[in-house]
Design an enzyme around this catalytic site. Structure first.
Site, PDB file in Angstrom:
ATOM      1  N   LYS A   1     -95.471 -51.101 -38.458  1.00 24.82           N
ATOM      2  CA  LYS A   1     -94.022 -50.953 -38.294  1.00 24.82           C
ATOM      3  C   LYS A   1     -93.762 -49.885 -37.252  1.00 24.82           C
ATOM      4  O   LYS A   1     -94.195 -48.736 -37.392  1.00 24.82           O
ATOM      5  CB  LYS A   1     -93.386 -50.571 -39.630  1.00 24.82           C
ATOM      6  CG  LYS A   1     -91.896 -50.291 -39.521  1.00 24.82           C
ATOM      7  CD  LYS A   1     -91.265 -50.084 -40.881  1.00 24.82           C
ATOM      8  CE  LYS A   1     -89.805 -49.698 -40.742  1.00 24.82           C
ATOM      9  NZ  LYS A   1     -89.156 -49.534 -42.042  1.00 24.82           N
TER      10      LYS A   1
ATOM     11  N   ARG B   1     -79.134 -49.879 -39.991  1.00 32.73           N
ATOM     12  CA  ARG B   1     -78.693 -48.579 -40.525  1.00 32.73           C
ATOM     13  C   ARG B   1     -77.198 -48.593 -40.805  1.00 32.73           C
ATOM     14  O   ARG B   1     -76.727 -47.917 -41.719  1.00 32.73           O
ATOM     15  CB  ARG B   1     -79.142 -47.451 -39.598  1.00 32.73           C
ATOM     16  CG  ARG B   1     -80.672 -47.373 -39.623  1.00 32.73           C
ATOM     17  CD  ARG B   1     -81.286 -46.231 -38.857  1.00 32.73           C
ATOM     18  NE  ARG B   1     -82.740 -46.435 -38.786  1.00 32.73           N
ATOM     19  CZ  ARG B   1     -83.526 -45.962 -37.838  1.00 32.73           C
ATOM     20  NH1 ARG B   1     -83.010 -45.227 -36.874  1.00 32.73           N
ATOM     21  NH2 ARG B   1     -84.819 -46.211 -37.858  1.00 32.73           N
TER      22      ARG B   1
ATOM     23  N   ARG C   1     -87.766 -41.475 -36.742  1.00 34.49           N
ATOM     24  CA  ARG C   1     -88.892 -41.751 -37.628  1.00 34.49           C
ATOM     25  C   ARG C   1     -90.228 -41.739 -36.881  1.00 34.49           C
ATOM     26  O   ARG C   1     -91.193 -42.343 -37.326  1.00 34.49           O
ATOM     27  CB  ARG C   1     -88.705 -43.110 -38.302  1.00 34.49           C
ATOM     28  CG  ARG C   1     -87.380 -43.297 -39.030  1.00 34.49           C
ATOM     29  CD  ARG C   1     -87.515 -44.320 -40.135  1.00 34.49           C
ATOM     30  NE  ARG C   1     -86.247 -44.798 -40.643  1.00 34.49           N
ATOM     31  CZ  ARG C   1     -85.385 -44.080 -41.362  1.00 34.49           C
ATOM     32  NH1 ARG C   1     -85.641 -42.813 -41.621  1.00 34.49           N
ATOM     33  NH2 ARG C   1     -84.261 -44.618 -41.797  1.00 34.49           N
TER      34      ARG C   1
ATOM     35  N   GLU D   1    -103.660 -49.650 -38.702  1.00 31.86           N
ATOM     36  CA  GLU D   1    -102.700 -49.592 -39.814  1.00 31.86           C
ATOM     37  C   GLU D   1    -102.858 -50.806 -40.724  1.00 31.86           C
ATOM     38  O   GLU D   1    -102.800 -50.703 -41.953  1.00 31.86           O
ATOM     39  CB  GLU D   1    -101.260 -49.535 -39.274  1.00 31.86           C
ATOM     40  CG  GLU D   1    -100.900 -48.243 -38.560  1.00 31.86           C
ATOM     41  CD  GLU D   1    -100.635 -47.090 -39.524  1.00 31.86           C
ATOM     42  OE1 GLU D   1    -100.623 -47.320 -40.749  1.00 31.86           O
ATOM     43  OE2 GLU D   1    -100.477 -45.957 -39.052  1.00 31.86           O
TER      44      GLU D   1
ATOM     45  N   LYS E   1     -93.616 -55.565 -37.454  1.00 31.56           N
ATOM     46  CA  LYS E   1     -92.167 -55.367 -37.338  1.00 31.56           C
ATOM     47  C   LYS E   1     -91.858 -54.387 -36.237  1.00 31.56           C
ATOM     48  O   LYS E   1     -92.518 -53.353 -36.187  1.00 31.56           O
ATOM     49  CB  LYS E   1     -91.660 -54.819 -38.677  1.00 31.56           C
ATOM     50  CG  LYS E   1     -90.197 -54.487 -38.719  1.00 31.56           C
ATOM     51  CD  LYS E   1     -89.857 -53.795 -40.002  1.00 31.56           C
ATOM     52  CE  LYS E   1     -88.408 -53.331 -39.898  1.00 31.56           C
ATOM     53  NZ  LYS E   1     -88.020 -52.498 -40.992  1.00 31.56           N
TER      54      LYS E   1
ATOM     55  N   SER F   1     -82.802 -56.402 -37.334  1.00 35.53           N
ATOM     56  CA  SER F   1     -81.351 -56.446 -37.147  1.00 35.53           C
ATOM     57  C   SER F   1     -80.939 -56.456 -35.675  1.00 35.53           C
ATOM     58  O   SER F   1     -80.063 -57.218 -35.279  1.00 35.53           O
ATOM     59  CB  SER F   1     -80.710 -55.271 -37.880  1.00 35.53           C
ATOM     60  OG  SER F   1     -81.257 -54.041 -37.445  1.00 35.53           O
TER      61      SER F   1
ATOM     62  N   TYR G   1     -82.529 -62.690 -40.398  1.00 31.21           N
ATOM     63  CA  TYR G   1     -81.128 -62.828 -40.807  1.00 31.21           C
ATOM     64  C   TYR G   1     -80.586 -64.214 -40.463  1.00 31.21           C
ATOM     65  O   TYR G   1     -79.484 -64.558 -40.859  1.00 31.21           O
ATOM     66  CB  TYR G   1     -80.281 -61.718 -40.165  1.00 31.21           C
ATOM     67  CG  TYR G   1     -80.784 -60.342 -40.563  1.00 31.21           C
ATOM     68  CD1 TYR G   1     -80.474 -59.805 -41.808  1.00 31.21           C
ATOM     69  CD2 TYR G   1     -81.636 -59.617 -39.729  1.00 31.21           C
ATOM     70  CE1 TYR G   1     -80.979 -58.575 -42.201  1.00 31.21           C
ATOM     71  CE2 TYR G   1     -82.149 -58.384 -40.109  1.00 31.21           C
ATOM     72  CZ  TYR G   1     -81.817 -57.870 -41.345  1.00 31.21           C
ATOM     73  OH  TYR G   1     -82.338 -56.657 -41.742  1.00 31.21           O
TER      74      TYR G   1
HETATM   75  C1  PBG Z   1     -86.710 -48.929 -44.222  1.00 31.51           C
HETATM   76  C2  PBG Z   1     -86.414 -50.179 -43.463  1.00 31.51           C
HETATM   77  C3  PBG Z   1     -85.767 -50.285 -42.232  1.00 31.51           C
HETATM   78  C4  PBG Z   1     -85.705 -51.653 -41.940  1.00 31.51           C
HETATM   79  C5  PBG Z   1     -86.307 -52.329 -42.990  1.00 31.51           C
HETATM   80  N1  PBG Z   1     -86.753 -51.402 -43.918  1.00 31.51           N
HETATM   81  C6  PBG Z   1     -85.139 -49.240 -41.402  1.00 31.51           C
HETATM   82  C7  PBG Z   1     -85.927 -48.202 -40.744  1.00 31.51           C
HETATM   83  O1  PBG Z   1     -87.149 -48.164 -40.799  1.00 31.51           O
HETATM   84  O2  PBG Z   1     -85.283 -47.345 -40.155  1.00 31.51           O
HETATM   85  C8  PBG Z   1     -85.081 -52.238 -40.706  1.00 31.51           C
HETATM   86  C9  PBG Z   1     -84.763 -53.706 -40.761  1.00 31.51           C
HETATM   87  C10 PBG Z   1     -83.902 -54.205 -39.677  1.00 31.51           C
HETATM   88  O3  PBG Z   1     -83.598 -53.535 -38.663  1.00 31.51           O
HETATM   89  O4  PBG Z   1     -83.473 -55.363 -39.787  1.00 31.51           O
HETATM   90  N2  PBG Z   1     -86.243 -48.999 -45.546  1.00 31.51           N
END
Ligand code: PBG
Length: 310
Positions: free
Chosen positions: A181, A191, A204, A220, A235, A261, A300
């Site tokens: 990720k 968010r 992050r 990982e 991801k 997203s 989505y």
């Molecule tokens: C963390 C999480 C995130 C997403 C899924 N799980 C946000 C992040 O890591 O900041 C993002 C998913 C998306 O953008 O569709 N709980």
């Protein structure tokens, strides 16, 4: 003839629908940066998942938006927390008809927006955070989740969660690890969806991966598999097709990809402006993700594609 020789197909069986449930609302609320996606109320979520089941979508992954947030994200393991309540509803309604997955992290539940415990120096404390994750895992499994999906990118999280689930008798609860990720700017609309602001303009990058790195993703993924992951994920998806392809070469476990997203929002925005054909581009993107090697896609567009594939 083209149909006959096509190398890649997209089927409703490949889809996992990410859904949001918000505590304390009576009707769904739109998310302005994710057109067509809503924060569900407890009731509207039940209806949505029934409809997805009827469309043949095999799985959902649930995210919660709690009414109150605190420093440790304690609503993530409260048995009456928003996701646990919703899971019990869904399990009661649907039994095993739909694979019910829960995102396992605390960022939706912490007041500082980080995926773990923040120490005095402002750093996320990896090992202390594992204690929170294992509590959330047990709460989610107790509520009926078939699969927990740890997304916080703490080292050792899969092993810790597997051990805790097993010791509570949840030997059949599977783990879908957000293994590779990346610290991506494509999570912006998400968010908004979960009302997360990372404190002090933070990011992050201390725990998610640097997008300049590819080999690191395989490390990982190997680590998560060694710790007991049942399925692994890359991801985001479109900008990371090389990572999906490399992972596919190396990994025989089920491989998921998350079309996040920001990827969805870009297609929707350009489509709404008439600049691209939304239906054609979304299909092309999902096929590309499959072609790279993903077995299943969190997207989505799940409902939309499922309707179009009927
Ligand atoms: C963390 C999480 C995130 C997403 C899924 N799980 C946000 C992040 O890591 O900041 C993002 C998913 C998306 O953008 O569709 N709980």
């Amino acid at each position: 003839m083209r149909r006959l020789v096509a190398e890649t197909t997209l089927d409703v069986d490949d889809l996992i629908a990410p859904l949001f449930v918000r505590e304390g609302i009576d009707s769904p609320e739109p998310i302005h940066s994710l057109p067509g996606v809503v924060q569900h109320s407890r009731q509207s979520l039940r209806e949505e998942v029934r409809q997805l089941r009827d469309l043949g979508v095999p799985a959902i992954v649930l995210f919660g938006v709690p009414e109150t947030k605190d420093a440790t994200g304690s609503q993530a393991w409260n048995p009456d927390g928003v996701v646990q309540v919703a899971m019990r509803d869904l399990r009661e309604d649907l039994g095993d008809d739909v694979v019910l997955m829960t995102d396992l992290c605390v960022d939706e539940y912490t007041d500082h927006g980080h995926c773990g415990i923040v120490d005095d120096a402002g750093r996320v404390d990896n090992d202390a955070t594992l204690d929170l994750y294992v509590r959330a895992a047990v709460a989610q499994a107790t509520a009926g989740a078939h699969v927990v999906a740890p997304s916080g990118m703490m080292d050792g999280q899969v092993a810790a969660i597997r051990a805790e689930l097993d010791s509570h008798g949840f030997i059949d609860t599977a783990i879908l690890a957000y293994a590779a990720k990346y610290a991506s700017a494509l999570y912006g609309p998400f968010r908004d969806a979960v009302d997360v602001n990372i404190a002090d303009g933070g990011d992050r990058k201390g725990y998610q991966q640097d997008f300049r790195n590819a080999r690191e993703a395989l490390e990982e993924i190997r680590a998560d598999i060694a710790q007991g992951a049942d399925m692994v994920m890359v991801k985001p998806a479109m900008a990371y097709l090389d990572i999906i392809a490399k992972a596919r070469e190396e990994v025989d476990l089920p491989l998921a990809a998350y079309q996040v997203s920001g990827e969805y929002a870009m297609v929707k925005a350009a489509g709404a402006n008439g600049w691209i054909d939304e239906d054609a581009v979304s299909f092309e993107h999902l096929i590309a993700i499959k072609r790279a090697g993903a077995d299943m896609i969190l997207t989505y567009f799940a409902r939309d594609i499922a309707e179009r594939l009927q």
